[in-house]
Design an enzyme around this catalytic site. Structure first.
Site, PDB file in Angstrom:
ATOM      1  CG  PHE A  42      31.095  48.260  31.001  1.00 16.41           C
ATOM      2  CD1 PHE A  42      31.438  48.497  32.098  1.00 16.41           C
ATOM      3  CD2 PHE A  42      30.508  49.526  30.025  1.00 16.41           C
ATOM      4  CE1 PHE A  42      31.110  49.486  32.482  1.00 16.41           C
ATOM      5  CE2 PHE A  42      29.921  50.352  30.355  1.00 16.41           C
ATOM      6  CZ  PHE A  42      30.212  50.946  31.954  1.00 16.41           C
ATOM      7  CG  ASN A  55      30.824  32.298  40.326  1.00 19.53           C
ATOM      8  OD1 ASN A  55      30.724  31.782  40.160  1.00 19.53           O
ATOM      9  ND2 ASN A  55      30.942  33.095  38.942  1.00 19.53           N
ATOM     10  CB  SER A  96      38.120  45.196  39.613  1.00 16.05           C
ATOM     11  OG  SER A  96      37.999  44.566  40.400  1.00 16.05           O
ATOM     12  NE  ARG A 117      34.612  41.146  49.244  1.00 17.13           N
ATOM     13  CZ  ARG A 117      35.531  40.739  50.046  1.00 17.13           C
ATOM     14  NH1 ARG A 117      35.939  41.043  50.967  1.00 17.13           N
ATOM     15  NH2 ARG A 117      35.551  39.309  49.605  1.00 17.13           N
ATOM     16  CE  LYS A 175      38.715  44.282  35.166  1.00 23.36           C
ATOM     17  NZ  LYS A 175      37.998  44.580  34.254  1.00 23.36           N
ATOM     18  CE1 TYR A 235      37.660  40.492  36.458  1.00 21.49           C
ATOM     19  CE2 TYR A 235      37.960  40.598  38.956  1.00 21.49           C
ATOM     20  CZ  TYR A 235      37.059  41.243  37.969  1.00 21.49           C
ATOM     21  OH  TYR A 235      37.012  42.612  38.366  1.00 21.49           O
ATOM     22  CG  ASN A 287      32.313  44.111  46.182  1.00 20.38           C
ATOM     23  OD1 ASN A 287      33.359  44.547  46.028  1.00 20.38           O
ATOM     24  ND2 ASN A 287      31.654  42.595  46.459  1.00 20.38           N
TER      25      ASN A 287
END
Ligand code: UD1
Length: 343
Positions: free
Chosen positions: A82, A200, A126, A233, A155, A151, A181
């Site tokens: 992680f 955020n 993700s 989402r 991934k 970011y 999410n």
């Protein structure tokens, strides 16, 4: 004998919930974390829930030598990786930090798995790899799109590093879980999301606004091409998500993989708008949220949600918790934090 799992980033949000589910499923867990975005006190929460004291080492996965000592000291049956940085905006400002942290850590893990004969890796990927897909929901066959942030790029790159490594080194197998999410907290309210500074992400901002820590939530845009104009989402309960990792580890250690590298979407299959989240949060927690509609946030995707069929059928895993109970758990956690502070 119980199988032992190394959880990197185990004091983080998803790592801590996964540690709890692993322990409850009978695994032994060793946590490494550099505490760059988490607190040591999370270990107390894990102990309260499970009654178990998990071995913890403050280690930065960028340090090959420190990480090697952990691999040598314990033997592992699997690694769940992680540990990574995950703030989109910060990654735009500090791309080298993101590439360093997210790529070097993974490469060290892969090298040490080979050195120490550890076959199984579960990697935190993700839905960001899909970008704005043309067709929704997205399945694992949906083409990945060029990332819109460093970011997101990490991934992509991490998935590629794993794919190439598994192809070249048959002694390594991997499963990448593409999270949608993750939200909510453990039902005990002993662990949850612990953002540092101004959050955020939507849910910690919502709960902090409800608690009066933030004056007002800004909803970023109501002019998207969606039914109510706000973004959509796939919000997945963090405990459900944690359980997907337990299933993935079981699949790997039980020799049930169909390919040496497998990818699964981990979502509910349901798209929910930002305004729906706000309204549901108000309804299930019986409160009013101070919010206003503001302009769009740069880089936001209009809509994305999962087709989780492959994970449902192949892993036998399914998201179980409703949005209502998930948003209640998020608020319970925020209240628990408030109580701890006032003590
Ligand atoms: C994004 C990535 C996700 C990544 C995560 C890391 C996508 C589709 N998702 O999540 O893969 O793991 O960043 O942090 O690329 N919102 C508000 N007000 C707020 C905060 C958020 O309206 O104060 C809205 C956003 O516009 C968005 C939704 O809430 O529509 C969720 O936002 P957030 O929680 O930040 O997650 P993503 O941006 O979807």
């Amino acid at each position: 004998m119980a199988k032992r799992v190394l959880v990197t980033g185990g004091t983080g949000y998803i790592g801590s919930h996964t540690t709890v589910e692993l322990l409850e499923a009978g695994y032994e867990v060793v946590i490494v974390d550099n505490l760059s975005n988490s607190e040591r006190t999370v270990l107390n929460g894990i102990r309260k829930i499970t009654g178990r004291k998990v071995p913890f080492h403050k280690v930065d996965c960028r340090s090959l030598a420190s990480l090697r000592r952990i691999f040598v000291r314990y033997g592992f049956d699997a690694v769940i990786h992680f540990a990574a940085s995950k703030a989109v905006g910060e990654s735009v400002e500090q791309p080298l930090m993101y590439y360093q942290n997210n790529l070097v850590s993974l490469m060290n893990i892969l090298q040490l798995m080979r050195e120490n004969g550890v076959r199984n890796l579960v990697f935190s990927s993700s839905c960001t790899v899909y970008g704005q897909a043309e067709k929704l929901p997205v399945s694992e066959q949906t083409p990945r799109r060029e990332a819109t942030s460093p970011y997101g790029n990490t991934k992509h790159m991490c998935e590629d590093i794993i794919r190439d490594s598994v192809a070249a080194y048959p002694e390594i197998h991997a499963i990448a879980l593409r999270y949608f999410n993750p939200i909510g907290a453990h039902p005990s309210a002993e662990i949850g999301e612990l953002p540092r500074g101004v959050p955020n992400n939507l849910i910690p901002f919502v709960t902090q606004t409800a608690a009066g820590i933030r004056p007002m939530l800004s909803v970023f845009g109501d002019d998207y091409n969606t039914p109510d104009g706000s973004c959509i989402r796939d919000y997945i309960n963090v405990t459900d998500l944690a359980k997907a990792h337990v299933v993935a580890v079981g699949r790997m250690t039980g020799d049930k993989m169909k390919q040496p590298f497998e990818v699964f979407n981990i979502g509910t299959g349901r798209g929910v708008s930002t305004l729906e989240v706000v309204r549901t949060f108000e309804k299930v927690n019986n409160l009013k949220l101070n919010y206003k509609i503001v302009g769009r946030r740069a880089g936001d995707i209009e809509a994305v949600w999962a087709d989780p069929t492959y994970a449902n059928e192949e892993l036998g895993w399914k998201a179980e918790k409703s949005l209502d109970e998930t948003l209640q758990s998020a608020w319970n956690w925020q209240k628990h934090l408030g109580e701890k502070k006032s003590k």
